[in-house]
Write a protein that holds these residues in place. Structure first.
Motif, PDB file in Angstrom:
ATOM      1  N   ALA A 124     -33.781  82.243  86.746  1.00  0.00           N
ATOM      2  CA  ALA A 124     -34.405  82.404  85.431  1.00  0.00           C
ATOM      3  C   ALA A 124     -35.429  81.317  85.138  1.00  0.00           C
ATOM      4  CB  ALA A 124     -33.332  82.420  84.345  1.00  0.00           C
ATOM      5  N   THR A 125     -35.333  80.179  85.818  1.00  0.00           N
ATOM      6  CA  THR A 125     -36.290  79.100  85.557  1.00  0.00           C
ATOM      7  C   THR A 125     -37.670  79.412  86.130  1.00  0.00           C
ATOM      8  OG1 THR A 125     -35.809  77.838  87.598  1.00  0.00           O
ATOM      9  CG2 THR A 125     -34.404  77.422  85.673  1.00  0.00           C
ATOM     10  N   ILE A 126     -37.735  80.292  87.135  1.00  0.00           N
ATOM     11  CA  ILE A 126     -39.007  80.553  87.819  1.00  0.00           C
ATOM     12  C   ILE A 126     -40.043  81.141  86.867  1.00  0.00           C
ATOM     13  CG2 ILE A 126     -40.136  81.880  89.641  1.00  0.00           C
ATOM     14  CD1 ILE A 126     -38.492  79.587  90.704  1.00  0.00           C
TER      15      ILE A 126
ATOM     16  N   ILE B  42     -43.214  73.003  86.107  1.00  0.00           N
ATOM     17  CA  ILE B  42     -43.217  73.397  87.521  1.00  0.00           C
ATOM     18  C   ILE B  42     -42.235  72.565  88.337  1.00  0.00           C
ATOM     19  CG2 ILE B  42     -44.604  73.399  89.634  1.00  0.00           C
ATOM     20  CD1 ILE B  42     -46.991  74.225  87.971  1.00  0.00           C
ATOM     21  N   ASP B  43     -42.243  71.258  88.138  1.00  0.00           N
ATOM     22  CA  ASP B  43     -41.402  70.384  88.952  1.00  0.00           C
ATOM     23  C   ASP B  43     -39.934  70.417  88.548  1.00  0.00           C
ATOM     24  OD1 ASP B  43     -43.403  69.555  90.632  1.00  0.00           O
ATOM     25  OD2 ASP B  43     -43.941  67.817  89.418  1.00  0.00           O
ATOM     26  N   GLU B  44     -39.593  71.191  87.515  1.00  0.00           N
ATOM     27  CA  GLU B  44     -38.195  71.287  87.103  1.00  0.00           C
ATOM     28  C   GLU B  44     -37.615  72.677  87.361  1.00  0.00           C
ATOM     29  OE1 GLU B  44     -37.659  69.857  83.128  1.00  0.00           O
ATOM     30  OE2 GLU B  44     -38.845  68.042  83.489  1.00  0.00           O
ATOM     31  N   LYS B  45     -38.406  73.540  87.993  1.00  0.00           N
ATOM     32  CA  LYS B  45     -37.904  74.873  88.320  1.00  0.00           C
ATOM     33  C   LYS B  45     -36.950  74.784  89.508  1.00  0.00           C
ATOM     34  CE  LYS B  45     -42.011  77.282  86.569  1.00  0.00           C
ATOM     35  NZ  LYS B  45     -41.369  77.954  85.429  1.00  0.00           N
ATOM     36  N   LEU B  46     -36.022  75.730  89.563  1.00  0.00           N
ATOM     37  CA  LEU B  46     -35.004  75.758  90.607  1.00  0.00           C
ATOM     38  C   LEU B  46     -35.334  76.868  91.599  1.00  0.00           C
ATOM     39  CD1 LEU B  46     -31.948  75.361  88.215  1.00  0.00           C
ATOM     40  CD2 LEU B  46     -32.899  73.594  89.707  1.00  0.00           C
ATOM     41  N   ASP B  47     -35.383  76.518  92.868  1.00  0.00           N
ATOM     42  CA  ASP B  47     -35.854  77.418  93.917  1.00  0.00           C
ATOM     43  C   ASP B  47     -34.668  77.873  94.766  1.00  0.00           C
ATOM     44  OD1 ASP B  47     -37.665  78.820  95.401  1.00  0.00           O
ATOM     45  OD2 ASP B  47     -38.427  77.097  96.515  1.00  0.00           O
TER      46      ASP B  47
ATOM     47  N   LYS C 194     -23.448  83.152  88.333  1.00  0.00           N
ATOM     48  CA  LYS C 194     -24.084  82.557  87.153  1.00  0.00           C
ATOM     49  C   LYS C 194     -25.004  81.398  87.530  1.00  0.00           C
ATOM     50  CE  LYS C 194     -19.806  79.932  86.389  1.00  0.00           C
ATOM     51  NZ  LYS C 194     -18.663  79.710  85.469  1.00  0.00           N
ATOM     52  N   TYR C 195     -24.692  80.693  88.616  1.00  0.00           N
ATOM     53  CA  TYR C 195     -25.549  79.591  89.048  1.00  0.00           C
ATOM     54  C   TYR C 195     -26.862  80.128  89.616  1.00  0.00           C
ATOM     55  CZ  TYR C 195     -21.559  76.482  88.484  1.00  0.00           C
ATOM     56  OH  TYR C 195     -20.519  75.757  87.957  1.00  0.00           O
ATOM     57  N   ILE C 196     -26.766  81.204  90.380  1.00  0.00           N
ATOM     58  CA  ILE C 196     -27.968  81.803  90.963  1.00  0.00           C
ATOM     59  C   ILE C 196     -28.847  82.399  89.866  1.00  0.00           C
ATOM     60  CG2 ILE C 196     -28.818  83.593  92.528  1.00  0.00           C
ATOM     61  CD1 ILE C 196     -26.216  83.218  94.135  1.00  0.00           C
TER      62      ILE C 196
END
Length: 237
Positions: free
Chosen positions: A30-32, A39-44, A23-25
């Motif tokens: 999903a933020t991408i 942009i600066d709050e997306k998770l990579d 669920k974390y992945i």
């Protein structure tokens, strides 16, 4: 998810529907493609050895291992709250590393005692453990982002060029994922060439070579691109 670099996914049991950490992945990925997330709050998300690392604003907001979640408690450290002492200096004080302290002209009267530094580390670890105890990805990433925002802001206030490069690196990574939208599809960042000790930089500080960005060029028959990222300035007349 980015390039699978190393590790045995069967042993990891990460990414399957019944995985505790799936669920974390999913939340991070999903933020991408979510246009409402800046942009600066997306998770990579990237695979690192036998763990999954999730990056936010140039830092690792979460490490997922087979049996545990982890966050580096150093992200909670603030110079302003600790007599403006840099975190690395705290480590030298704790280790009583007189050679490193002398290099930085830190006199004994300016040093905290090892017991005082230990108390600081314990407080940071306690804050970290409270955050990791949160039950859902939504709760965790919301609160962890606040910590990472403060950490990032402090580095930018100090004009930390390396951090500015990491921010730019992550922006490039999250914005270049679809071949119809870009000349480069980013596969991985901070790619460790090898863990072979015989291969290293001519430096004690940087022991193993890393490439800033690994990408494919879809318009050039998917040619591999190895990119070194440097942030500089443009001089104008």
């Amino acid at each position: 998810m980015a390039y699978v670099k190393r590790g045995n996914l069967e042993k990891l049991n990460i990414g399957s529907n019944d995985s505790r950490w799936d669920k974390y992945i999913k939340f991070a990925n999903a933020t991408i493609d979510n246009p409402s997330v800046p942009i600066d709050e997306k998770l990579d998300v990237h695979l690192r050895g036998n763990s999954v690392h999730i990056y936010y604003k140039g830092g690792r907001i979460l490490e997922i291992k087979r049996n545990a979640l982890n966050l580096d408690y150093n992200y909670f450290y603030s110079k302003k709250e600790h007599q403006n002492i840099p975190r690395t200096w705290m480590r030298y004080m704790f280790d009583n590393d007189q050679e490193e302290l002398r290099k930085r002209n830190i006199s004994p009267e300016k040093c905290l005692s090892p017991s005082e530094v230990k108390r600081v580390w314990e407080e940071l670890q306690e804050k970290r453990d409270m955050l990791l105890a949160m039950k859902t990805p939504e709760e965790y990433f919301k609160e962890a982002a606040k910590i990472m925002d403060e950490w990032s802001r402090a580095l930018l206030d100090d004009s930390d060029i390396k951090h500015e490069e990491r921010l730019l690196q992550q922006r490039i990574s999250v914005c270049n994922r679809h071949m119809e939208e870009t000349d480069f599809i980013v596969l991985d960042i901070e790619f460790a060439v090898t863990n072979d000790k015989s291969v290293s930089y001519h430096s004690e500080k940087y022991l193993h070579p890393r490439f800033d960005i690994i990408a494919l060029q879809p318009r050039k028959n998917f040619r591999l691109a190895v990119i070194e990222l440097k942030k500089g300035m443009v001089l104008r007349d």
